[in-house]
Design a protein around this motif. Sequence first.
Motif, PDB file in Angstrom:
ATOM      1  N   GLY A  55     -23.252 -14.517  27.554  1.00  0.00           N
ATOM      2  CA  GLY A  55     -24.144 -13.366  27.527  1.00  0.00           C
ATOM      3  C   GLY A  55     -23.465 -12.051  27.234  1.00  0.00           C
ATOM      4  N   ALA A  56     -22.134 -12.015  27.190  1.00  0.00           N
ATOM      5  CA  ALA A  56     -21.391 -10.786  26.897  1.00  0.00           C
ATOM      6  C   ALA A  56     -21.184 -10.673  25.385  1.00  0.00           C
ATOM      7  CB  ALA A  56     -20.053 -10.786  27.615  1.00  0.00           C
ATOM      8  N   LYS A  57     -21.575  -9.558  24.828  1.00  0.00           N
ATOM      9  CA  LYS A  57     -21.474  -9.348  23.391  1.00  0.00           C
ATOM     10  C   LYS A  57     -20.012  -9.315  22.953  1.00  0.00           C
ATOM     11  CE  LYS A  57     -22.822  -5.991  19.820  1.00  0.00           C
ATOM     12  NZ  LYS A  57     -23.469  -4.675  19.589  1.00  0.00           N
ATOM     13  N   PRO A  58     -19.637 -10.030  21.888  1.00  0.00           N
ATOM     14  CA  PRO A  58     -18.259  -9.953  21.390  1.00  0.00           C
ATOM     15  C   PRO A  58     -17.912  -8.525  20.965  1.00  0.00           C
ATOM     16  CG  PRO A  58     -19.407 -11.827  20.434  1.00  0.00           C
ATOM     17  CD  PRO A  58     -20.444 -11.012  21.131  1.00  0.00           C
ATOM     18  N   ARG A  59     -16.661  -8.174  21.116  1.00  0.00           N
ATOM     19  CA  ARG A  59     -16.192  -6.853  20.681  1.00  0.00           C
ATOM     20  C   ARG A  59     -15.822  -6.929  19.199  1.00  0.00           C
ATOM     21  NH1 ARG A  59     -11.230  -4.165  23.799  1.00  0.00           N
ATOM     22  NH2 ARG A  59     -12.868  -3.758  25.357  1.00  0.00           N
ATOM     23  N   PHE A  60     -16.516  -6.136  18.404  1.00  0.00           N
ATOM     24  CA  PHE A  60     -16.327  -6.179  16.947  1.00  0.00           C
ATOM     25  C   PHE A  60     -14.970  -5.605  16.556  1.00  0.00           C
ATOM     26  CE2 PHE A  60     -16.775  -3.856  12.881  1.00  0.00           C
ATOM     27  CZ  PHE A  60     -16.979  -4.933  12.032  1.00  0.00           C
ATOM     28  N   LEU A  61     -14.323  -6.277  15.605  1.00  0.00           N
ATOM     29  CA  LEU A  61     -13.042  -5.805  15.086  1.00  0.00           C
ATOM     30  C   LEU A  61     -13.152  -5.389  13.623  1.00  0.00           C
ATOM     31  CD1 LEU A  61     -10.644  -8.472  16.670  1.00  0.00           C
ATOM     32  CD2 LEU A  61     -11.002  -6.098  17.417  1.00  0.00           C
ATOM     33  N   THR A  62     -13.435  -6.355  12.744  1.00  0.00           N
ATOM     34  CA  THR A  62     -13.451  -6.057  11.307  1.00  0.00           C
ATOM     35  C   THR A  62     -14.537  -6.867  10.605  1.00  0.00           C
ATOM     36  OG1 THR A  62     -11.852  -7.806  10.765  1.00  0.00           O
ATOM     37  CG2 THR A  62     -10.961  -5.612  11.244  1.00  0.00           C
ATOM     38  N   ALA A  63     -14.954  -6.340   9.450  1.00  0.00           N
ATOM     39  CA  ALA A  63     -15.860  -7.053   8.546  1.00  0.00           C
ATOM     40  C   ALA A  63     -15.288  -6.931   7.142  1.00  0.00           C
ATOM     41  CB  ALA A  63     -17.271  -6.472   8.601  1.00  0.00           C
ATOM     42  N   GLN A  64     -15.136  -8.049   6.490  1.00  0.00           N
ATOM     43  CA  GLN A  64     -14.570  -8.053   5.142  1.00  0.00           C
ATOM     44  C   GLN A  64     -15.455  -8.893   4.237  1.00  0.00           C
ATOM     45  OE1 GLN A  64     -10.777  -9.961   4.732  1.00  0.00           O
ATOM     46  NE2 GLN A  64     -10.506  -9.357   2.607  1.00  0.00           N
ATOM     47  N   ARG A  65     -15.978  -8.277   3.186  1.00  0.00           N
ATOM     48  CA  ARG A  65     -16.773  -9.023   2.223  1.00  0.00           C
ATOM     49  C   ARG A  65     -15.844  -9.841   1.339  1.00  0.00           C
ATOM     50  NH1 ARG A  65     -20.532  -5.815  -1.936  1.00  0.00           N
ATOM     51  NH2 ARG A  65     -18.490  -5.479  -2.875  1.00  0.00           N
ATOM     52  N   ARG A  66     -16.007 -11.165   1.367  1.00  0.00           N
ATOM     53  CA  ARG A  66     -15.139 -12.035   0.577  1.00  0.00           C
ATOM     54  C   ARG A  66     -15.646 -12.203  -0.839  1.00  0.00           C
ATOM     55  NH1 ARG A  66     -11.856 -15.291   3.541  1.00  0.00           N
ATOM     56  NH2 ARG A  66     -10.925 -15.659   1.497  1.00  0.00           N
ATOM     57  N   SER A  67     -16.951 -12.102  -1.031  1.00  0.00           N
ATOM     58  CA  SER A  67     -17.603 -12.134  -2.331  1.00  0.00           C
ATOM     59  C   SER A  67     -19.002 -11.595  -2.094  1.00  0.00           C
ATOM     60  CB  SER A  67     -17.655 -13.562  -2.898  1.00  0.00           C
ATOM     61  OG  SER A  67     -18.479 -14.383  -2.085  1.00  0.00           O
ATOM     62  N   TYR A  68     -19.822 -11.538  -3.138  1.00  0.00           N
ATOM     63  CA  TYR A  68     -21.166 -11.009  -2.937  1.00  0.00           C
ATOM     64  C   TYR A  68     -21.973 -11.866  -1.971  1.00  0.00           C
ATOM     65  CZ  TYR A  68     -22.885 -14.563  -6.251  1.00  0.00           C
ATOM     66  OH  TYR A  68     -23.199 -15.750  -6.878  1.00  0.00           O
ATOM     67  N   ASN A  69     -21.606 -13.144  -1.835  1.00  0.00           N
ATOM     68  CA  ASN A  69     -22.357 -14.031  -0.946  1.00  0.00           C
ATOM     69  C   ASN A  69     -21.559 -14.482   0.264  1.00  0.00           C
ATOM     70  OD1 ASN A  69     -20.576 -15.723  -2.327  1.00  0.00           O
ATOM     71  ND2 ASN A  69     -22.015 -17.438  -2.385  1.00  0.00           N
ATOM     72  N   GLY A  70     -20.380 -13.903   0.483  1.00  0.00           N
ATOM     73  CA  GLY A  70     -19.525 -14.331   1.583  1.00  0.00           C
ATOM     74  C   GLY A  70     -19.029 -13.165   2.419  1.00  0.00           C
ATOM     75  N   LEU A  71     -18.942 -13.368   3.733  1.00  0.00           N
ATOM     76  CA  LEU A  71     -18.542 -12.312   4.650  1.00  0.00           C
ATOM     77  C   LEU A  71     -17.679 -12.902   5.761  1.00  0.00           C
ATOM     78  CD1 LEU A  71     -18.980  -9.321   5.619  1.00  0.00           C
ATOM     79  CD2 LEU A  71     -20.917 -10.186   6.941  1.00  0.00           C
ATOM     80  N   LEU A  72     -16.553 -12.252   6.040  1.00  0.00           N
ATOM     81  CA  LEU A  72     -15.665 -12.651   7.131  1.00  0.00           C
ATOM     82  C   LEU A  72     -15.724 -11.593   8.227  1.00  0.00           C
ATOM     83  CD1 LEU A  72     -13.477 -14.525   8.315  1.00  0.00           C
ATOM     84  CD2 LEU A  72     -11.782 -13.134   7.093  1.00  0.00           C
ATOM     85  N   LEU A  73     -16.062 -12.031   9.440  1.00  0.00           N
ATOM     86  CA  LEU A  73     -16.180 -11.146  10.590  1.00  0.00           C
ATOM     87  C   LEU A  73     -15.173 -11.562  11.659  1.00  0.00           C
ATOM     88  CD1 LEU A  73     -20.021 -11.493  10.616  1.00  0.00           C
ATOM     89  CD2 LEU A  73     -18.898  -9.295  10.213  1.00  0.00           C
ATOM     90  N   ASN A  74     -14.547 -10.596  12.299  1.00  0.00           N
ATOM     91  CA  ASN A  74     -13.585 -10.880  13.357  1.00  0.00           C
ATOM     92  C   ASN A  74     -13.970 -10.133  14.629  1.00  0.00           C
ATOM     93  OD1 ASN A  74     -11.796 -12.586  11.865  1.00  0.00           O
ATOM     94  ND2 ASN A  74     -11.021 -10.760  10.825  1.00  0.00           N
ATOM     95  N   TYR A  75     -13.817 -10.816  15.760  1.00  0.00           N
ATOM     96  CA  TYR A  75     -14.197 -10.256  17.047  1.00  0.00           C
ATOM     97  C   TYR A  75     -13.147 -10.634  18.094  1.00  0.00           C
ATOM     98  CZ  TYR A  75     -18.830 -10.453  14.787  1.00  0.00           C
ATOM     99  OH  TYR A  75     -19.883 -10.350  13.906  1.00  0.00           O
TER     100      TYR A  75
END
Length: 732
Positions: A55-75
């Motif tokens: 129930g605890a929201k992850p702490r956002f670190l980074t968002a990197q678009r890998r391509s127009y249809n791909g996204l890498l998120l880190n928490y």
Amino acid sequence: MREPSAIQVQPLQITIHHGSAMMVADREGWLHDGWTGLYDHDTRYFSTYEMSFEGAKPRFLTAQRRSYNGLLLNYTNDQFDAGPIPVAENSLFMSVLRVLDAGFHESVSIESFLPRPISFRLVVNFECSFETIFEIRGLRRSPPRVTHLQYHPASRTVEGTYRDWWFSRQIQYQVIRSDSEPWYSPNVMMFELRLEPGQTWHLEVRATMSGCGLEPVSGCLASGPRAESAGPDGDHSDTVSTAERVDRTLSEIDQWTRSLAEVSTSNQAVQRALDQSVRDLASLRLLKVGAEWYPAAGVPWFNAIFGRDALVVAIQSLLLGCPFARAVLARLAQLQGTRVNHWNDEEPGKIPHERRVSQLSLMGKIPFNPFYGTVDASLYYVILLSESYRYSGDLALLRDLKSSLDGCLAWAATYGDVDGDGFIEYWMRSKEDYHNQAWKDAGDAVVYPDGSIVPDPIAIVEVQGLYFDALNRAAEIYRALGHPDEAEVAEKRARTLYRDFNERFWMPDEGFYAFGLDPDKRPIRSIASNPGQLLWTRIVRCDRAGRVAERLMATDMFCGWGVRTLSSQNPAYDPLSYQRGSIWPFDNGLIARGLKRYGLWKEANRIADGIFSATRYFAHQQLPELWGGFERTKVEWPIIYPEANVPQAWSAGSLIMLLQTILGIEPDVGRRCLRVDPTLPPWLDEVTIRGLRFMGETIDLRFAGLGSDTRVDVLAKTGGIDIVCQPASPRA
């Protein structure tokens, strides 16, 4: 072109897309309110999609678009309770890789850096809403839909369904691979994690969106609208990992880029912006028509078939050989109007504005299947057909589409000009209609000098120029096909329109053309960008072009980032409005191209400098649909319009058109030559184009120098194509 500050201007949301599918997330990657959601077929399937640690929201670190249809998120994590000992902050690292490719695919990994074993639950919350994009944007209200969720333990799949008579939408959210078995309760899927120090837990899920509904007897979307919005080929196989899907997309974009003419420049910022524009156009491929593609207008709001936008994009991108023109011409010919229907503005010969496949549209509650509320698409159709012929010399294309050409001109002469004064007007035919039906289609876009809204009917200024251009190009086509009588009729209409237009729309005291004619046929004396597009159509008298340019470049119109849509002196001016003072790259591209055609290359280069300079501040140098018309000397970077589409097809295409303007390239199919009139600015002193296609041949050209002293070198060419250095002519 000044050096930018260390800032990247970007939209308020993170968006990935593929074909008609898209995911619009908040800055931290989650779906929970507002416009965020997982969309397809003009429908929001997931309105909520979030993960949490107990129930605890992850702490956002980074968002990197890998391509127009791909996204890498880190928490990582804030401290949370999991048993008797709390989990310390920053002791977990969660990586989420998403891709849209034949559905939604997501790979999740969670690594523990605690020095002891740990057990906790990963909670996935989701909600299905199935609203249409019109409801989400606040353009329509409907009661909440009753949706059904069902869990299938054997396949570890949650299925969400909405049905209304014959219409349905379904989403299946399936666990493909997981290091622990899921538990399910309504709208929640949970996983029990037990991690040793340094251990990583893995999860792979897939969501597929489907439904039925072209009409009661048409069957499912796999054979209906889905065939019209599939995008580049995807792979439904579970054996293909999410990471492999991203890599395959990057490879496919490289292949697309290599199929086009190659541009290299001496300015790295310009090069990056042009390269991004090509990638944006690749990403917006929506519908395969034969061997070519129909482009979507923009993401997220216009990810559908649009008439005007696609026609303009196809024109803009012909220089590089983007395979859009034939697909756009063919599909719009299929949708061309055949009857009079005031509900959706359909009229014989009229080219549609847009087509939607949402529930409201398919069930006839809104008139968008398709909607014909545009007065310029039929004219742009003729212009694209002509420009395609001028590049290809393909008479078969003209023969195949002559009936569509005839229909467009017949519509313009009859339904477009109902009062018979020779000008094309628009007006609302039903309460669902747009008040304004040219490219400035916001309800408050066309105003009087006192800022009040102009009522309809309106003869908007640039449409008369498009009509003039379409008539002249039609005459050229008719002669090429051996129909001189039809050519003479078109030329006679063009001569009459040229005379009457320059008499009725010119404002001598302003040195400018009126915004349009109001219902009483009085000039709308507001100063706006629309008359700038007249130069591209060549309807402006040569002795007036300099005054038009001077007015466009005055400080109330040109702000340094481009030409504003409306003068800052008008009481209705608002730099962050949609079309009352904002900057539109596509508008500026057409204006600059027209200035160059009248020999006003210094003014054209100033506009190009403004637009290319703006690209340096946007994330990935990706042009949005529009930005605020703030004075460049007062703001350090362009201010993006909050609801702008990014990417937007004709914004991407505008950079190609601006490059063509600087190089002065014009095809001359009758003489089998390319006419060039390069005038490079100081910030772009060398450009090379390799693989430029003209009449079935390829040409490599290098441009170098400054201004009117720019030289052209022919590096290579096939066939008997001539390169003619000739200053632009407004009557070419």
